[in-house]
Design a protein around this motif. Structure first.
Motif, PDB file in Angstrom:
ATOM      1  N   MET A 116       0.841  -1.180   0.000  1.00 60.40           N
ATOM      2  CA  MET A 116       0.000   0.000   0.000  1.00 60.40           C
ATOM      3  C   MET A 116       0.889   1.247   0.000  1.00 60.40           C
ATOM      4  O   MET A 116       1.815   1.364   0.802  1.00 60.40           O
ATOM      5  N   THR A 117       0.630   2.176  -0.917  1.00 60.23           N
ATOM      6  CA  THR A 117       1.431   3.387  -1.038  1.00 60.23           C
ATOM      7  C   THR A 117       0.528   4.612  -1.004  1.00 60.23           C
ATOM      8  O   THR A 117      -0.702   4.513  -1.057  1.00 60.23           O
ATOM      9  N   ILE A 118       1.154   5.790  -0.960  1.00 60.86           N
ATOM     10  CA  ILE A 118       0.381   7.027  -0.993  1.00 60.86           C
ATOM     11  C   ILE A 118      -0.379   7.136  -2.308  1.00 60.86           C
ATOM     12  O   ILE A 118      -1.469   7.721  -2.375  1.00 60.86           O
ATOM     13  N   ARG A 119       0.169   6.536  -3.380  1.00 64.30           N
ATOM     14  CA  ARG A 119      -0.517   6.546  -4.682  1.00 64.30           C
ATOM     15  C   ARG A 119      -1.842   5.794  -4.599  1.00 64.30           C
ATOM     16  O   ARG A 119      -2.861   6.252  -5.139  1.00 64.30           O
ATOM     17  N   HIS A 120      -1.854   4.650  -3.905  1.00 64.04           N
ATOM     18  CA  HIS A 120      -3.101   3.903  -3.727  1.00 64.04           C
ATOM     19  C   HIS A 120      -4.153   4.773  -3.035  1.00 64.04           C
ATOM     20  O   HIS A 120      -5.323   4.790  -3.420  1.00 64.04           O
ATOM     21  N   LEU A 121      -3.711   5.481  -1.991  1.00 63.57           N
ATOM     22  CA  LEU A 121      -4.671   6.297  -1.230  1.00 63.57           C
ATOM     23  C   LEU A 121      -5.203   7.469  -2.057  1.00 63.57           C
ATOM     24  O   LEU A 121      -6.385   7.823  -1.967  1.00 63.57           O
ATOM     25  N   LYS A 122      -4.336   8.083  -2.851  1.00 65.64           N
ATOM     26  CA  LYS A 122      -4.806   9.178  -3.697  1.00 65.64           C
ATOM     27  C   LYS A 122      -5.868   8.700  -4.686  1.00 65.64           C
ATOM     28  O   LYS A 122      -6.879   9.375  -4.900  1.00 65.64           O
ATOM     29  N   ILE A 123      -5.623   7.544  -5.296  1.00 68.35           N
ATOM     30  CA  ILE A 123      -6.594   6.988  -6.245  1.00 68.35           C
ATOM     31  C   ILE A 123      -7.896   6.650  -5.535  1.00 68.35           C
ATOM     32  O   ILE A 123      -8.998   6.957  -6.019  1.00 68.35           O
ATOM     33  N   PHE A 124      -7.789   6.039  -4.354  1.00 69.63           N
ATOM     34  CA  PHE A 124      -8.977   5.664  -3.591  1.00 69.63           C
ATOM     35  C   PHE A 124      -9.822   6.895  -3.252  1.00 69.63           C
ATOM     36  O   PHE A 124     -11.056   6.882  -3.380  1.00 69.63           O
ATOM     37  N   VAL A 125      -9.178   7.981  -2.817  1.00 65.75           N
ATOM     38  CA  VAL A 125      -9.912   9.203  -2.469  1.00 65.75           C
ATOM     39  C   VAL A 125     -10.666   9.734  -3.692  1.00 65.75           C
ATOM     40  O   VAL A 125     -11.839  10.148  -3.583  1.00 65.75           O
ATOM     41  N   GLN A 126     -10.019   9.715  -4.837  1.00 64.39           N
ATOM     42  CA  GLN A 126     -10.689  10.214  -6.045  1.00 64.39           C
ATOM     43  C   GLN A 126     -11.880   9.337  -6.439  1.00 64.39           C
ATOM     44  O   GLN A 126     -12.927   9.850  -6.834  1.00 64.39           O
ATOM     45  N   VAL A 127     -11.742   8.032  -6.308  1.00 61.35           N
ATOM     46  CA  VAL A 127     -12.861   7.137  -6.613  1.00 61.35           C
ATOM     47  C   VAL A 127     -14.014   7.404  -5.651  1.00 61.35           C
ATOM     48  O   VAL A 127     -15.182   7.493  -6.054  1.00 61.35           O
ATOM     49  N   ALA A 128     -13.701   7.541  -4.352  1.00 64.33           N
ATOM     50  CA  ALA A 128     -14.740   7.767  -3.353  1.00 64.33           C
ATOM     51  C   ALA A 128     -15.441   9.093  -3.589  1.00 64.33           C
ATOM     52  O   ALA A 128     -16.660   9.213  -3.408  1.00 64.33           O
ATOM     53  N   GLU A 129     -14.696  10.130  -3.970  1.00 65.55           N
ATOM     54  CA  GLU A 129     -15.284  11.456  -4.131  1.00 65.55           C
ATOM     55  C   GLU A 129     -16.038  11.612  -5.452  1.00 65.55           C
ATOM     56  O   GLU A 129     -17.032  12.343  -5.516  1.00 65.55           O
ATOM     57  N   THR A 130     -15.591  10.935  -6.517  1.00 61.98           N
ATOM     58  CA  THR A 130     -16.292  11.046  -7.806  1.00 61.98           C
ATOM     59  C   THR A 130     -17.356   9.973  -7.979  1.00 61.98           C
ATOM     60  O   THR A 130     -18.316  10.164  -8.729  1.00 61.98           O
ATOM     61  N   GLY A 131     -17.169   8.847  -7.291  1.00 60.75           N
ATOM     62  CA  GLY A 131     -18.112   7.737  -7.412  1.00 60.75           C
ATOM     63  C   GLY A 131     -17.966   6.946  -8.687  1.00 60.75           C
ATOM     64  O   GLY A 131     -18.774   6.033  -8.959  1.00 60.75           O
ATOM     65  N   LYS A 132     -16.933   7.239  -9.463  1.00 66.88           N
ATOM     66  CA  LYS A 132     -16.739   6.531 -10.727  1.00 66.88           C
ATOM     67  C   LYS A 132     -15.257   6.263 -10.966  1.00 66.88           C
ATOM     68  O   LYS A 132     -14.411   7.134 -10.728  1.00 66.88           O
ATOM     69  N   ALA A 158      -9.925   8.155 -12.899  1.00 65.09           N
ATOM     70  CA  ALA A 158      -8.818   7.956 -13.826  1.00 65.09           C
ATOM     71  C   ALA A 158      -8.422   9.269 -14.485  1.00 65.09           C
ATOM     72  O   ALA A 158      -7.239   9.589 -14.645  1.00 65.09           O
ATOM     73  N   LYS A 159      -9.425  10.057 -14.890  1.00 66.03           N
ATOM     74  CA  LYS A 159      -9.157  11.336 -15.534  1.00 66.03           C
ATOM     75  C   LYS A 159      -8.463  12.300 -14.572  1.00 66.03           C
ATOM     76  O   LYS A 159      -7.518  13.006 -14.947  1.00 66.03           O
ATOM     77  N   LYS A 160      -8.943  12.353 -13.343  1.00 68.91           N
ATOM     78  CA  LYS A 160      -8.342  13.263 -12.364  1.00 68.91           C
ATOM     79  C   LYS A 160      -6.905  12.874 -12.021  1.00 68.91           C
ATOM     80  O   LYS A 160      -6.077  13.727 -11.700  1.00 68.91           O
ATOM     81  N   CYS A 161      -6.635  11.567 -12.034  1.00 70.40           N
ATOM     82  CA  CYS A 161      -5.289  11.076 -11.683  1.00 70.40           C
ATOM     83  C   CYS A 161      -4.387  10.928 -12.911  1.00 70.40           C
ATOM     84  O   CYS A 161      -3.223  10.530 -12.766  1.00 70.40           O
ATOM     85  N   TYR A 162      -4.925  11.188 -14.088  1.00 77.80           N
ATOM     86  CA  TYR A 162      -4.173  11.072 -15.336  1.00 77.80           C
ATOM     87  C   TYR A 162      -3.613   9.658 -15.541  1.00 77.80           C
ATOM     88  O   TYR A 162      -2.451   9.472 -15.903  1.00 77.80           O
ATOM     89  N   ILE A 163      -4.447   8.680 -15.269  1.00 84.84           N
ATOM     90  CA  ILE A 163      -4.076   7.288 -15.476  1.00 84.84           C
ATOM     91  C   ILE A 163      -5.242   6.575 -16.150  1.00 84.84           C
ATOM     92  O   ILE A 163      -6.330   7.135 -16.299  1.00 84.84           O
ATOM     93  N   SER A 164      -5.022   5.324 -16.534  1.00 86.47           N
ATOM     94  CA  SER A 164      -6.083   4.571 -17.207  1.00 86.47           C
ATOM     95  C   SER A 164      -7.073   4.006 -16.186  1.00 86.47           C
ATOM     96  O   SER A 164      -6.738   3.819 -15.010  1.00 86.47           O
ATOM     97  N   GLN A 165      -8.291   3.708 -16.667  1.00 81.66           N
ATOM     98  CA  GLN A 165      -9.303   3.135 -15.775  1.00 81.66           C
ATOM     99  C   GLN A 165      -8.888   1.776 -15.225  1.00 81.66           C
ATOM    100  O   GLN A 165      -9.117   1.509 -14.024  1.00 81.66           O
ATOM    101  N   PRO A 166      -8.270   0.881 -16.053  1.00 80.87           N
ATOM    102  CA  PRO A 166      -7.808  -0.401 -15.494  1.00 80.87           C
ATOM    103  C   PRO A 166      -6.800  -0.213 -14.352  1.00 80.87           C
ATOM    104  O   PRO A 166      -6.765  -0.999 -13.409  1.00 80.87           O
ATOM    105  N   THR A 167      -5.980   0.843 -14.442  1.00 83.92           N
ATOM    106  CA  THR A 167      -5.004   1.104 -13.373  1.00 83.92           C
ATOM    107  C   THR A 167      -5.729   1.494 -12.079  1.00 83.92           C
ATOM    108  O   THR A 167      -5.330   1.078 -10.979  1.00 83.92           O
TER     109      THR A 167
END
Length: 305
Positions: free
Chosen positions: A1-17, A22-31
Motif C-alpha cells: 500500500m502506497t500514498i498513490r493507492h490512497l490518492k486513487i482511492f480518495v478520487q474514486v470515493a469522491e467522484t463515485g466513478k 482515472a481522468k483526475k489522476c491522469y491514469i487509465s481506468q484499469p489502473t
C-alpha cells in the motif's frame, strides 16, 4: 500500500466513478481498478459495492476515506515543505565557547554580508557538546578549540590561537619576569568546565609535569573566569583573544609559556558523510582570515619556564 493507492482511492470515493477518478489522476481506468483491488486485498475488506454499474462506498470504505484524506493531506504538506526547503540554503554552525566568544559573531556577520539569502543558526557549547551535535546531525559544521577524536568527524585546522597564563596585577607572579612550572603546584585556578578544549589542553600540561593545582572555580562563562582572576586572586589559562581588553587596560597580567605547547588551532569540524556545501566552503575561507594573536603592543609580560 502506497500514498498513490490512497490518492486513487480518495478520487474514486469522491467522484463515485472509476472513469472520473482515472481522468483526475491522469491514469487509465484499469489502473484505477487495479489500485482499488490491491487496497481491498491489503486490508482484507470490501471498500466499494458495485451495483448496476455504480459504486457505493462501504462502511469500511468510509473509515478508510477519513484516514486516507488526512494521510494524503499530510503528505502534500510534507512535499510542499520539502520543496520550500530545497529553495532555502541553510547552515547550522556550532562553536565551542572560546570561539563563540571571540570569533563567531564576526564570522556570521561576514557570512550574512556575502550571502544575505543564507539562513543561519548558531549554537555555542563546549567541544564535547558540539561534537555530539555533529554526530547527531543537529549541526552541519562547527569551529572548536578542542581535540576531536571521533573517527566519523573530519577536523581541519583553520585558525591559530595562543593560550597564556593570566593573573591580576596584584598577584605575586605579576611582579616577576619568570615563573617556573613547579610554582603552579597548589595554586588556586579558575578553569573552564570538563569537556572544554582549553581545559583538556591545560590538563595535559599538568599531567606531563606532575603538577597538582587547586581548582577554585569552574565555569563555562569566560567573564566569570576573568572576574575570578581580576578580583579573587585566581590564576587561569585562557586564550589571549578572550582577555585582550583587560590586558590593554592593565586589569590582567599575562605570563607566556616558554614552550610551544600552548600554541593551538581552532578546527573546522564536520561529519565525514556530510556534503561539503558552498556555504560550508565559505565558512572555511572566512575562518582562515584570522591570524595568530599576539600580546598588545607595549604590554609587558612574564615568562613561564
Amino acid at each position: 500500500m502506497t500514498i498513490r493507492h490512497l490518492k486513487i482511492f480518495v478520487q474514486v470515493a469522491e467522484t463515485g466513478k472509476m472513469s472520473a477518478a482515472a481522468k483526475k489522476c491522469y491514469i487509465s481506468q484499469p489502473t484505477v481498478s487495479q489500485a482499488i483491488h490491491e487496497l481491498e486485498e491489503y486490508y482484507g475488506v470490501l471498500l466499494f459495492e458495485r451495483l448496476s454499474k455504480r459504486l457505493y462506498i462501504t462502511e469500511s470504505g468510509k473509515k478508510l476515506l477519513t484516514y486516507a484524506r488526512e494521510t494524503v493531506r499530510s503528505f502534500e504538506l510534507l512535499e510542499e515543505a520539502m520543496r520550500k526547503d530545497r529553495m532555502v540554503d541553510r547552515l547550522r554552525i556550532g562553536a565551542s565557547i572560546t570561539v563563540g566568544n571571540c570569533l563567531l559573531s564576526k564570522i556570521i556577520s561576514q557570512l550574512q554580508s556575502k550571502r544575505p539569502e543564507l539562513e543561519l543558526y548558531a549554537q555555542v557549547g563546549n567541544t564535547r557538546e558540539i561534537q555530539e551535535h555533529l554526530l547527531n546531525s543537529t549541526l552541519d559544521i562547527a569551529l572548536v578549540e578542542g581535540r576531536i577524536t571521533h573517527q566519523d568527524l573530519i577536523s581541519i585546522p583553520v585558525v591559530d590561537d595562543l593560550l597564556v597564563l593570566a593573573c591580576s596585577p596584584s598577584h605575586p607572579f605579576a611582579s616577576r619576569k619568570t615563573i617556573s612550572f613547579h610554582e603552579l603546584n597548589h595554586q588556586p585556578f579558575a578553569l573552564r568546565e570538563p569537556g572544554s578544549g582549553t581545559r583538556d589542553l591545560f590538563a595535559r600540561t599538568l599531567q606531563n609535569r606532575g603538577i597538582q593545582i587547586k581548582i577554585a572555580c569552574e565555569s563555562n562563562t569566560p567573564q566569570a573566569i576573568r572576574n575570578m582572576v581580576m578580583y579573587n586572586n585566581c590564576l587561569t589559562v585562557i586564550s589571549i583573544r578572550l582577555i585582550d581588553d583587560e590586558v590593554r587596560s592593565g586589569k590582567i597580567h599575562v605570563i607566556q609559556n616558554s614552550t610551544e605547547e600552548w600554541n593551538r588551532s581552532f578546527f573546522l569540524v564536520y561529519h565525514k558523510n556530510k556534503t561539503f556545501t558552498p556555504a560550508m566552503q565559505l565558512l572555511q575561507e572566512l575562518s582562515r582570515q584570522f591570524k595568530r594573536p599576539s600580546l598588545p603592543e607595549g604590554v609587558s609580560s612574564g615568562l613561564l619556564l
